[in-house]
Design an enzyme around this catalytic site. Structure first.
Site, PDB file in Angstrom:
ATOM      1  N   HIS A  12       0.875  -1.356   0.212  1.00  0.00           N
ATOM      2  CA  HIS A  12       0.242   0.066  -0.031  1.00  0.00           C
ATOM      3  C   HIS A  12       0.565   1.275   0.113  1.00  0.00           C
ATOM      4  O   HIS A  12       0.912   2.168  -0.792  1.00  0.00           O
ATOM      5  CB  HIS A  12      -0.493  -0.392   1.697  1.00  0.00           C
ATOM      6  CG  HIS A  12      -1.757   1.227   0.957  1.00  0.00           C
ATOM      7  ND1 HIS A  12      -2.903   2.039   0.739  1.00  0.00           N
ATOM      8  CD2 HIS A  12      -1.617   2.662   2.252  1.00  0.00           C
ATOM      9  CE1 HIS A  12      -2.696   2.777   1.397  1.00  0.00           C
ATOM     10  NE2 HIS A  12      -1.914   3.376   2.256  1.00  0.00           N
ATOM     11  N   ASP A  26       7.031  23.063 -25.284  1.00  0.00           N
ATOM     12  CA  ASP A  26       7.245  21.779 -24.212  1.00  0.00           C
ATOM     13  C   ASP A  26       7.892  21.294 -24.111  1.00  0.00           C
ATOM     14  O   ASP A  26       8.567  22.848 -22.873  1.00  0.00           O
ATOM     15  CB  ASP A  26       7.472  20.459 -26.342  1.00  0.00           C
ATOM     16  CG  ASP A  26       6.481  19.345 -25.144  1.00  0.00           C
ATOM     17  OD1 ASP A  26       6.606  19.138 -24.569  1.00  0.00           O
ATOM     18  OD2 ASP A  26       5.702  18.700 -25.785  1.00  0.00           O
ATOM     19  N   TRP A  47       7.931  -0.214   3.864  1.00  0.00           N
ATOM     20  CA  TRP A  47       8.000  -0.265   2.864  1.00  0.00           C
ATOM     21  C   TRP A  47       9.034   1.227   3.014  1.00  0.00           C
ATOM     22  O   TRP A  47      10.289   0.567   2.111  1.00  0.00           O
ATOM     23  CB  TRP A  47       7.141   1.266   2.062  1.00  0.00           C
ATOM     24  CG  TRP A  47       7.569   2.329   2.901  1.00  0.00           C
ATOM     25  CD1 TRP A  47       6.958   2.430   3.999  1.00  0.00           C
ATOM     26  CD2 TRP A  47       8.324   3.300   2.861  1.00  0.00           C
ATOM     27  NE1 TRP A  47       7.196   4.192   4.747  1.00  0.00           N
ATOM     28  CE2 TRP A  47       7.762   4.317   4.110  1.00  0.00           C
ATOM     29  CE3 TRP A  47       8.232   3.388   1.500  1.00  0.00           C
ATOM     30  CZ2 TRP A  47       8.574   5.482   3.140  1.00  0.00           C
ATOM     31  CZ3 TRP A  47       9.537   5.714   1.220  1.00  0.00           C
ATOM     32  CH2 TRP A  47       9.189   6.164   2.559  1.00  0.00           C
ATOM     33  N   SER A  82      13.201   6.940 -13.278  1.00  0.00           N
ATOM     34  CA  SER A  82      12.111   7.284 -13.826  1.00  0.00           C
ATOM     35  C   SER A  82      11.616   8.810 -13.781  1.00  0.00           C
ATOM     36  O   SER A  82      11.774  10.291 -13.875  1.00  0.00           O
ATOM     37  CB  SER A  82      10.789   6.891 -13.475  1.00  0.00           C
ATOM     38  OG  SER A  82       9.399   7.835 -13.619  1.00  0.00           O
ATOM     39  N   SER A  83      12.414   9.061 -11.952  1.00  0.00           N
ATOM     40  CA  SER A  83      11.898   9.873 -11.168  1.00  0.00           C
ATOM     41  C   SER A  83      12.920  11.164 -11.592  1.00  0.00           C
ATOM     42  O   SER A  83      12.775  12.297 -11.849  1.00  0.00           O
ATOM     43  CB  SER A  83      11.623   9.886  -9.639  1.00  0.00           C
ATOM     44  OG  SER A  83      10.851   9.352  -9.099  1.00  0.00           O
ATOM     45  N   HIS A 131      13.573  11.465   3.935  1.00  0.00           N
ATOM     46  CA  HIS A 131      13.179  13.215   4.408  1.00  0.00           C
ATOM     47  C   HIS A 131      13.082  13.976   3.506  1.00  0.00           C
ATOM     48  O   HIS A 131      11.509  14.010   3.381  1.00  0.00           O
ATOM     49  CB  HIS A 131      13.516  13.547   5.554  1.00  0.00           C
ATOM     50  CG  HIS A 131      12.449  14.460   6.246  1.00  0.00           C
ATOM     51  ND1 HIS A 131      11.339  13.713   7.333  1.00  0.00           N
ATOM     52  CD2 HIS A 131      11.908  16.187   6.344  1.00  0.00           C
ATOM     53  CE1 HIS A 131      10.663  14.490   8.009  1.00  0.00           C
ATOM     54  NE2 HIS A 131      11.299  15.667   7.138  1.00  0.00           N
ATOM     55  N   GLU A 147      12.441  13.096   0.473  1.00  0.00           N
ATOM     56  CA  GLU A 147      11.105  12.714   0.020  1.00  0.00           C
ATOM     57  C   GLU A 147       9.674  13.279   0.089  1.00  0.00           C
ATOM     58  O   GLU A 147       8.345  13.375  -0.752  1.00  0.00           O
ATOM     59  CB  GLU A 147      11.374  10.788  -0.112  1.00  0.00           C
ATOM     60  CG  GLU A 147      10.126  10.110  -0.368  1.00  0.00           C
ATOM     61  CD  GLU A 147       9.879  11.082  -1.941  1.00  0.00           C
ATOM     62  OE1 GLU A 147      10.341  10.064  -3.150  1.00  0.00           O
ATOM     63  OE2 GLU A 147       8.056   9.781  -2.611  1.00  0.00           O
ATOM     64  N   TYR A 189       8.760  15.560   1.489  1.00  0.00           N
ATOM     65  CA  TYR A 189       8.426  17.199   1.185  1.00  0.00           C
ATOM     66  C   TYR A 189       8.535  17.621  -0.329  1.00  0.00           C
ATOM     67  O   TYR A 189       7.806  17.718  -1.010  1.00  0.00           O
ATOM     68  CB  TYR A 189       9.833  17.928   1.632  1.00  0.00           C
ATOM     69  CG  TYR A 189       9.659  18.088   2.721  1.00  0.00           C
ATOM     70  CD1 TYR A 189       8.371  18.351   3.802  1.00  0.00           C
ATOM     71  CD2 TYR A 189      10.775  18.546   3.545  1.00  0.00           C
ATOM     72  CE1 TYR A 189       8.354  18.293   4.979  1.00  0.00           C
ATOM     73  CE2 TYR A 189      10.582  18.893   4.902  1.00  0.00           C
ATOM     74  CZ  TYR A 189       9.503  18.494   5.765  1.00  0.00           C
ATOM     75  OH  TYR A 189       9.654  18.651   6.989  1.00  0.00           O
ATOM     76  N   SER A 238      -1.242  27.080  -3.736  1.00  0.00           N
ATOM     77  CA  SER A 238      -0.689  28.783  -3.606  1.00  0.00           C
ATOM     78  C   SER A 238      -1.613  29.201  -5.141  1.00  0.00           C
ATOM     79  O   SER A 238      -1.309  30.432  -5.512  1.00  0.00           O
ATOM     80  CB  SER A 238       0.513  28.599  -3.608  1.00  0.00           C
ATOM     81  OG  SER A 238       0.890  28.650  -2.227  1.00  0.00           O
ATOM     82  N   HIS A 283      14.915  11.979  12.657  1.00  0.00           N
ATOM     83  CA  HIS A 283      14.199  12.081  13.177  1.00  0.00           C
ATOM     84  C   HIS A 283      12.528  10.671  13.375  1.00  0.00           C
ATOM     85  O   HIS A 283      11.806  10.908  14.068  1.00  0.00           O
ATOM     86  CB  HIS A 283      12.930  13.638  13.890  1.00  0.00           C
ATOM     87  CG  HIS A 283      12.816  14.327  12.335  1.00  0.00           C
ATOM     88  ND1 HIS A 283      12.092  15.348  11.246  1.00  0.00           N
ATOM     89  CD2 HIS A 283      11.881  13.302  11.523  1.00  0.00           C
ATOM     90  CE1 HIS A 283      11.602  15.089  10.241  1.00  0.00           C
ATOM     91  NE2 HIS A 283      11.202  14.090  10.359  1.00  0.00           N
ATOM     92  N   HIS A 284      12.790  10.306  12.369  1.00  0.00           N
ATOM     93  CA  HIS A 284      12.382   8.798  11.965  1.00  0.00           C
ATOM     94  C   HIS A 284      13.019   7.804  13.267  1.00  0.00           C
ATOM     95  O   HIS A 284      12.524   6.951  12.896  1.00  0.00           O
ATOM     96  CB  HIS A 284      12.566   8.983  10.648  1.00  0.00           C
ATOM     97  CG  HIS A 284      12.009   9.547   9.417  1.00  0.00           C
ATOM     98  ND1 HIS A 284      10.758   9.285   9.598  1.00  0.00           N
ATOM     99  CD2 HIS A 284      12.538  10.873   9.343  1.00  0.00           C
ATOM    100  CE1 HIS A 284      10.966  10.576   8.517  1.00  0.00           C
ATOM    101  NE2 HIS A 284      11.117  11.363   8.319  1.00  0.00           N
ATOM    102  N   THR A 312       6.850  25.948   7.357  1.00  0.00           N
ATOM    103  CA  THR A 312       5.673  26.259   7.534  1.00  0.00           C
ATOM    104  C   THR A 312       4.607  26.850   7.446  1.00  0.00           C
ATOM    105  O   THR A 312       3.755  27.055   7.077  1.00  0.00           O
ATOM    106  CB  THR A 312       5.803  25.141   7.654  1.00  0.00           C
ATOM    107  OG1 THR A 312       6.761  24.097   7.617  1.00  0.00           O
ATOM    108  CG2 THR A 312       4.274  23.964   7.368  1.00  0.00           C
ATOM    109  N   LYS A 372       4.152  29.537   5.414  1.00  0.00           N
ATOM    110  CA  LYS A 372       3.135  29.623   4.118  1.00  0.00           C
ATOM    111  C   LYS A 372       1.858  29.728   4.474  1.00  0.00           C
ATOM    112  O   LYS A 372       0.632  30.276   3.861  1.00  0.00           O
ATOM    113  CB  LYS A 372       3.310  28.067   3.849  1.00  0.00           C
ATOM    114  CG  LYS A 372       4.681  27.962   3.186  1.00  0.00           C
ATOM    115  CD  LYS A 372       4.734  26.233   1.954  1.00  0.00           C
ATOM    116  CE  LYS A 372       6.006  27.034   1.455  1.00  0.00           C
ATOM    117  NZ  LYS A 372       5.346  27.015   0.029  1.00  0.00           N
ATOM    118  N   ARG A 397       2.021   0.459  14.841  1.00  0.00           N
ATOM    119  CA  ARG A 397       1.056  -0.076  13.892  1.00  0.00           C
ATOM    120  C   ARG A 397       1.831  -1.098  13.135  1.00  0.00           C
ATOM    121  O   ARG A 397       2.374  -2.578  14.114  1.00  0.00           O
ATOM    122  CB  ARG A 397       2.546   1.295  13.273  1.00  0.00           C
ATOM    123  CG  ARG A 397       3.677   0.976  12.670  1.00  0.00           C
ATOM    124  CD  ARG A 397       4.110   2.605  12.152  1.00  0.00           C
ATOM    125  NE  ARG A 397       4.069   2.345  10.974  1.00  0.00           N
ATOM    126  CZ  ARG A 397       4.659   3.810  10.130  1.00  0.00           C
ATOM    127  NH1 ARG A 397       5.912   4.062  10.889  1.00  0.00           N
ATOM    128  NH2 ARG A 397       4.578   3.392   9.233  1.00  0.00           N
TER     129      ARG A 397
END
Lengths: 532, 288
Positions: free
Chosen positions: A74, A103, A139, A166-167, A250, A252, A254, A265, A299-300, A325, A328, A447
């Site tokens: 998932h 293009d 994951w 690809s990315s 991390h 990722e 963002y 925005s 922090h993870h 943040t 924003k 979890r």
């Protein structure tokens, strides 16, 4: 505008070849978006399996091993298959239109970026049918657990390599397009904020996807070629994987939220009929967030046993992110202040984003506090946190963007009644789905488990009911999109009264080729910069 | 299939990417099956590699033809430059992951296993008597005793080879700018030869490590970081040397002008990149 006289020479090619061989940013954007929608349904179906099993305590429907495959898949499908390709699809469609480019800068590579993805996901999903099933260690692929999976392991690693290729190619294309293809006069500080946030996102992608590739390569060699990167007996350390992984991971997260900031925005000023408040500060805040994303990864892993100095550094660095943040959120609210507001579906989703993403941000701050995190770590509180920022954050912003630009893509207005119903249905049920998970986590429910202690039963049942209702509601979105593609009220070039920017100066649907020659910029048409 | 369109060249339709995707897919499916012990895996892998090679020949060939027939404007050239720069940046970050693993292992893992700081009980209970010195194959002495390659013998010579090749490729660039084609091809040939000689010596070094020093990929964290870093670097040198070889052939065929020679520059940038990575390797893997 300048495109009107050239596009009749360049009708879209017919048949399957149009899509397989395409070098057209709009067609490739459409492919990305449809692929993302398909993966959203696939990943959503896996979430339904998870919520079904968790509806009541005890083992009901699936084997625990399969449950673990569902949580792992998932996440992989939603992150790499749904959210990221959706943003790349929006970038493909909108960036050339927003900056007045004919293009993407590298059109052939653009095709390749997309056409790697179906192969990568065919490979990833096929592992569910292999001996030993798909990946089941989460994951994040932490060793040593992930190294113990069955035949699927090498396939998963290579699928991730393909997604990374690809990315990276997609990100290179976005940067080259933004830096090299702007119409004369479209200075950097006049670009729409969606373009700005994507420029920064693309930089993050190029910086961290190769690090993920390195990390999973080390896993592969540890498993098959005798290396000891993550094996203490050989002088390695499983914790080192977590450091390398989250150095990717991390930024990722963002990568999955900055383009969402950009979309919101664009939308809020359009429906508040006011220019964006604090445009320049939005750009600087995005850049600050991107910079900070590189120095907060640990922090993870507060509970993994780091030196105290490390815990403190990563705690404070993480909390600093609240500042840009906060800038924003303040700017979005200030944009609406005394605006002439209307509440069409894109605006509803954007407002839902501002409120609910902020809730996810606050729970993130709670998790940033080291001593508190010792309690929350690996509980449902974390699950609630990242689903608020990813579902009511990233996915709501993608929905907002889809409703906002559907008229430009299809030439038709979607059904506003159904759109509004989709928003309210989603907004209500998503909270029923995820809010109780905060309480479950605080009460100590871990979890990634298929069964749980009976005191968690009520909130889990509420959460599952919310999940089923939210899931069914997204089929309505699929219906609305198909219906809008096939017909509906004709959309005008400027589909929304308050919408600004070059994309609204071309007809709806946008012709196959636009801005073959660069447009003349008219300040009153632009969302930002002069003219206000 | 394609024609110039306004000021910026946008090709109409391309078959190469889908061929590339099929090739990559075949390659990795084959490799995964190979690793899982399937006997057909290696053939599938090679078939995939062949398709990818075919794609590269076709795709680059088409771009070269378009370039030589003058279809690319200055702006297209800038797009290519940015593409190459950011591609090299992504490669830098790939190597950064492995350098990061090396630094982390040397600065944190090994001292912790030896009982430093919070590792005291780990050492006491699990790895008693382990002496935390670099190089190490870990407390379990994985792969058995080994010796390392002395920095100031073959690796130093290899460093000189690569630095010289950086010089020769720059001389080639000057020759190109002055349109001295014979000198250009000669300097490029020298660069290619230096590159392949480097790769040859690296292979010699690997054979020496495996057969005489007992240093293998399985020699704990030292073997892992040593072979993965030098191995990926060697792979990049090989690719770079092949790219230089193709540029050399193109130069001999009369491609490029003193003003427009992005293909040459891109490969030269790439060559300098593998050169710089080597300096990092020489310092952190061999010397220190």
């Amino acid at each position: 505008m300048s495109t009107a006289h050239t596009h009749e020479h360049h009708e879209a090619p017919k048949g399957l070849g149009r899509w397989v061989f395409s070098t057209n940013h709009k067609d490739i954007g459409t492919l990305y978006l449809l692929f993302s929608l398909l993966m959203f349904i696939v990943g959503g179906a896996m979430a339904m399996v998870i919520r079904l099993e968790l509806f009541q305590p005890g083992l009901q429907f699936v084997h625990p091993e399969f449950f673990n495959q569902m949580t792992t898949m998932h996440a992989l499908v939603m992150i790499f298959g749904a959210v990221m390709p959706a943003f790349v699809g929006l970038a493909n469609w909108m960036i050339p239109l927003m900056i007045g480019a004919p293009d993407m800068a590298l059109p052939r590579m653009n095709n390749w970026s997309f056409w790697i993805l179906p192969f990568a996901f065919a490979m990833l999903l096929s592992t569910l049918f292999m001996d030993g099933g798909g990946p089941a260690g989460g994951w994040t692929l932490y060793p040593p657990l992930s190294l113990q999976s069955g035949n699927s392991f090498a396939f998963v690693i290579f699928a991730i390599h393909l997604m990374g290729i690809s990315s990276i190619m997609g990100a290179i294309n976005v940067i080259a397009t933004i830096l090299n293809m702007r119409a004369p006069g479209m200075t950097l500080l006049r670009m729409p904020l969606f373009v700005w946030t994507w420029l920064i996102t693309a930089f993050l992608l190029i910086a961290v996807m190769p690090v993920l590739a390195g990390a999973v390569t080390m896993l592969l060699t540890d498993r098959f070629f005798d290396t000891s990167f993550f094996n203490a007996a050989g002088g390695g350390d499983p914790v080192m994987f977590q450091h390398i992984f989250w150095f990717f991971g991390h930024p990722e997260v963002y990568i999955m939220i900055l383009p969402a900031f950009g979309i919101v925005s664009e939308i809020i000023p359009a429906f508040a009929r006011k220019p964006l408040f604090g445009y320049a500060s939005m750009v600087y805040a995005s850049a600050s967030i991107a910079f900070l994303s590189f120095i907060v990864w640990a922090h993870h892993m507060f509970t993994v046993g780091m030196p105290l100095g490390g815990e403190l550094f990563f705690m404070y660095a993480t909390m600093v992110i609240a500042v840009p943040t906060g800038v924003k959120v303040f700017n979005w609210v200030s944009t609406m202040w005394r605006g002439a507001m209307t509440f069409e579906t894109p605006m509803l989703f954007a407002l839902g984003f501002v409120v609910l993403f902020t809730i996810g941000g606050f729970s993130g701050l709670m998790l940033a506090i080291v001593p508190a995190d010792f309690q929350y770590h690996d509980t449902y509180f974390v699950v609630a946190h990242f689903h608020y920022v990813l579902v009511t954050g990233a996915v709501f912003a993608i929905m907002a963007g889809a409703y906002y630009w559907l008229p430009k893509w299809t030439g038709h207005m979607y059904n506003e009644k159904l759109g509004k119903f989709h928003f309210w249905w989603s907004a209500i049920w998503v909270n029923v789905l995820f809010f109780p998970q905060h309480y479950l986590g605080l009460a100590g429910m871990p979890r990634r488990i298929p069964d749980y202690s009976v005191q968690f039963a009520d909130f889990n049942m509420i959460s599952s009911i919310g999940g089923f209702a939210f899931g069914v509601g997204q089929l309505l979105f699929v219906y609305i999109v198909i219906k809008t593609i096939r017909g509906g009220e004709k959309a005008e070039a400027r589909s929304w009264e308050g919408a600004k920017g070059l994309e609204w100066t071309v007809p709806s649907p946008a012709p196959h080729h636009t801005f073959d020659t660069p447009p003349e910029l008219d300040d009153s048409q632009l969302a930002h910069g002069g003219g206000h | 299939m394609s024609h110039a369109n306004g000021s910026y060249y946008v090709p109409h339709g391309t078959r190469w990417p889908i061929i590339g995707s099929v090739g990559l897919f075949t390659l990795v499916v084959g490799a995964a099956n190979w690793m899982n012990g399937s006997s057909s895996g290696q053939w599938v892998t090679m078939a995939g590699a062949a398709i990818v090679l075919f794609m590269m020949f076709g795709w680059f060939g088409e771009v070269i033809r378009e370039s030589e027939s003058g279809m690319y404007s200055k702006q297209v050239d800038t797009s290519f430059r940015m593409g190459m720069i950011w591609f090299i940046f992504s490669e830098v970050m790939f190597f950064a992951a492995f350098f990061g693993a090396l630094y982390y292992a040397r600065s944190f893992i090994v001292p912790w296993l030896g009982g430093e700081g919070t590792g005291a009980m780990t050492n006491e209970l699990l790895w008693q008597g382990y002496e935390p010195v670099w190089p190490t194959n870990g407390p379990a002495n994985l792969g058995g005793d080994f010796k390392t390659i002395p920095a100031f013998e073959l690796p130093l010579f290899n460093t000189l080879l690569l630095l010289t090749s950086g010089f020769t490729v720059t001389m080639a660039h000057w020759a190109l700018k002055k349109m001295q084609r014979r000198a250009l091809v000669a300097w490029l040939a020298a660069t290619v030869i230096l590159g392949f000689v480097f790769v040859y010596f690296q292979m010699e070094e690997y054979a020496h490590a495996y057969h005489e020093l007992g240093l293998t990929l399985g020699s704990g964290i030292y073997g892992s970081t040593f072979f993965m870093l030098t191995g990926f670097h060697g792979l990049h040198v090989t690719l770079g040397a092949i790219m230089l070889l193709i540029i050399m052939i193109r130069c001999a065929k009369g491609h490029f002008t003193p003003q427009e020679h992005f293909g040459f520059e891109a490969v030269a940038w790439y060559w300098h990149f593998v050169d710089v990575v080597w300096l990092g390797l020489f310092l952190f893997v061999y010397v220190l």
